[in-house]
Design a protein around this motif. Structure first.
Motif, PDB file in Angstrom:
ATOM      1  N   ASN A  45     -33.769   2.356   2.928  1.00 33.70           N
ATOM      2  CA  ASN A  45     -33.877   3.018   4.235  1.00 33.70           C
ATOM      3  C   ASN A  45     -35.286   2.967   4.826  1.00 33.70           C
ATOM      4  OD1 ASN A  45     -31.168   3.718   4.330  1.00 33.70           O
ATOM      5  ND2 ASN A  45     -31.522   5.720   3.405  1.00 33.70           N
ATOM      6  N   GLU A  48     -35.154   2.102   8.628  1.00 33.28           N
ATOM      7  CA  GLU A  48     -34.640   3.265   9.356  1.00 33.28           C
ATOM      8  C   GLU A  48     -35.701   4.366   9.450  1.00 33.28           C
ATOM      9  OE1 GLU A  48     -33.219   1.697   6.844  1.00 33.28           O
ATOM     10  OE2 GLU A  48     -31.162   1.192   7.368  1.00 33.28           O
ATOM     11  N   ALA A  52     -37.350   5.794  12.843  1.00 36.39           N
ATOM     12  CA  ALA A  52     -37.326   7.230  13.173  1.00 36.39           C
ATOM     13  C   ALA A  52     -38.726   7.739  13.512  1.00 36.39           C
ATOM     14  CB  ALA A  52     -36.742   8.024  12.006  1.00 36.39           C
ATOM     15  N   ASN A 137     -46.368  17.059  15.374  1.00 37.30           N
ATOM     16  CA  ASN A 137     -45.860  15.951  14.560  1.00 37.30           C
ATOM     17  C   ASN A 137     -47.000  15.237  13.837  1.00 37.30           C
ATOM     18  OD1 ASN A 137     -44.022  14.205  13.430  1.00 37.30           O
ATOM     19  ND2 ASN A 137     -44.058  12.800  15.149  1.00 37.30           N
ATOM     20  N   LYS A 155     -40.738   9.014  -2.264  1.00 36.84           N
ATOM     21  CA  LYS A 155     -39.719   9.512  -1.337  1.00 36.84           C
ATOM     22  C   LYS A 155     -40.430  10.039  -0.094  1.00 36.84           C
ATOM     23  CE  LYS A 155     -36.459  13.271  -0.795  1.00 36.84           C
ATOM     24  NZ  LYS A 155     -36.089  14.559  -1.366  1.00 36.84           N
ATOM     25  N   GLU A 157     -39.559  11.363   4.194  1.00 40.77           N
ATOM     26  CA  GLU A 157     -38.499  11.781   5.112  1.00 40.77           C
ATOM     27  C   GLU A 157     -39.065  11.969   6.504  1.00 40.77           C
ATOM     28  OE1 GLU A 157     -35.087  15.277   5.597  1.00 40.77           O
ATOM     29  OE2 GLU A 157     -36.294  15.182   3.786  1.00 40.77           O
ATOM     30  N   ASN A 158     -38.270  11.545   7.511  1.00 39.16           N
ATOM     31  CA  ASN A 158     -38.626  11.751   8.904  1.00 39.16           C
ATOM     32  C   ASN A 158     -37.342  11.843   9.713  1.00 39.16           C
ATOM     33  OD1 ASN A 158     -39.293  10.768  11.784  1.00 39.16           O
ATOM     34  ND2 ASN A 158     -41.286  11.237  10.902  1.00 39.16           N
ATOM     35  N   ASN A 159     -37.210  12.886  10.520  1.00 40.56           N
ATOM     36  CA  ASN A 159     -36.021  13.088  11.356  1.00 40.56           C
ATOM     37  C   ASN A 159     -34.724  12.918  10.561  1.00 40.56           C
ATOM     38  OD1 ASN A 159     -37.514  13.633  13.666  1.00 40.56           O
ATOM     39  ND2 ASN A 159     -37.618  11.486  14.230  1.00 40.56           N
ATOM     40  N   ASN A 160     -34.669  13.546   9.394  1.00 43.88           N
ATOM     41  CA  ASN A 160     -33.492  13.520   8.506  1.00 43.88           C
ATOM     42  C   ASN A 160     -33.183  12.139   7.922  1.00 43.88           C
ATOM     43  OD1 ASN A 160     -32.997  16.313   8.793  1.00 43.88           O
ATOM     44  ND2 ASN A 160     -31.983  15.918  10.749  1.00 43.88           N
ATOM     45  N   ILE A 161     -34.094  11.190   8.055  1.00 44.07           N
ATOM     46  CA  ILE A 161     -33.947   9.887   7.407  1.00 44.07           C
ATOM     47  C   ILE A 161     -34.786   9.922   6.131  1.00 44.07           C
ATOM     48  CG2 ILE A 161     -34.342   7.396   7.567  1.00 44.07           C
ATOM     49  CD1 ILE A 161     -32.255   8.345   9.547  1.00 44.07           C
ATOM     50  N   ILE A 162     -34.124   9.734   4.990  1.00 54.12           N
ATOM     51  CA  ILE A 162     -34.818   9.729   3.702  1.00 54.12           C
ATOM     52  C   ILE A 162     -34.994   8.290   3.251  1.00 54.12           C
ATOM     53  CG2 ILE A 162     -34.678  10.397   1.273  1.00 54.12           C
ATOM     54  CD1 ILE A 162     -33.098  12.873   2.183  1.00 54.12           C
TER      55      ILE A 162
END
Length: 173
Positions: A45, A48, A52, A137, A155, A157-162
């Protein structure tokens, strides 16, 4: 009288259990399993995640093609550490930092960041606060663990993208 003694004993045992668990989870040192040189092996991801964050398509392709090596080790002075993020585009070298203490350095984006590393519950975290962006942000935290294959796992995460990235160990601990 016996009830009071039992209550006091329960309180003492609860306090001792809480004290022991805090000491076990909030380490004052990074375990040696995190030390070494790790080379990027694969990602999940990542495109993605970058999207994001608002990174345009062309820049995402360039970032994904960059080689990445992470080096973690002890510093020259007691209780200090070194962290190096080596890429084919830009390196960031953070030497002589202490767990839980914030220091100022340049991030991969070439801008000043306040950076804090911590180690809690088996996870090394690297928190960046970008100093030149609005407060809404400007913070990112990277989470590092060592998996059962002795790989460093990052790991993000940004805007619910892991996103996860796996790094193979290249040098022993």
């Amino acid at each position: 009288m016996q009830t009071i003694t039992k209550t006091r004993l329960c309180v003492i045992f609860a306090f001792l259990a809480l004290t022991c668990s805090v000491q076990m989870t909030d380490a004052k040192e990074i375990p040696p399993k995190f030390f070494g040189k790790f080379v990027l092996d694969r990602s999940e991801n990542f495109d993605e995640f970058l999207s994001a964050k608002g990174v345009n398509w062309l820049l995402r392709q360039m970032i994904k093609l960059a080689s990445v090596t992470k080096v973690i080790g002890k510093g020259d002075k007691p209780s200090t550490y070194n962290y190096e993020n080596l890429t084919s585009k830009k390196n960031t070298l953070y030497h002589g930092w202490e767990l839980g203490k914030t220091f100022r350095a340049e991030g991969l984006d070439g801008k000043p960041h306040d950076i804090t590393f911590n180690y809690v519950n088996g996870e090394l975290t690297e928190k960046h606060i970008r100093l030149d962006e609005p407060a809404d942000n400007n913070t990112e935290t990277y989470h590092y663990t060592i998996d059962d294959k002795d790989q460093l796992v990052l790991k993000m995460e940004n805007n619910n993208i892991i996103c996860r990235r796996w790094f193979k160990r290249q040098q022993p601990k």
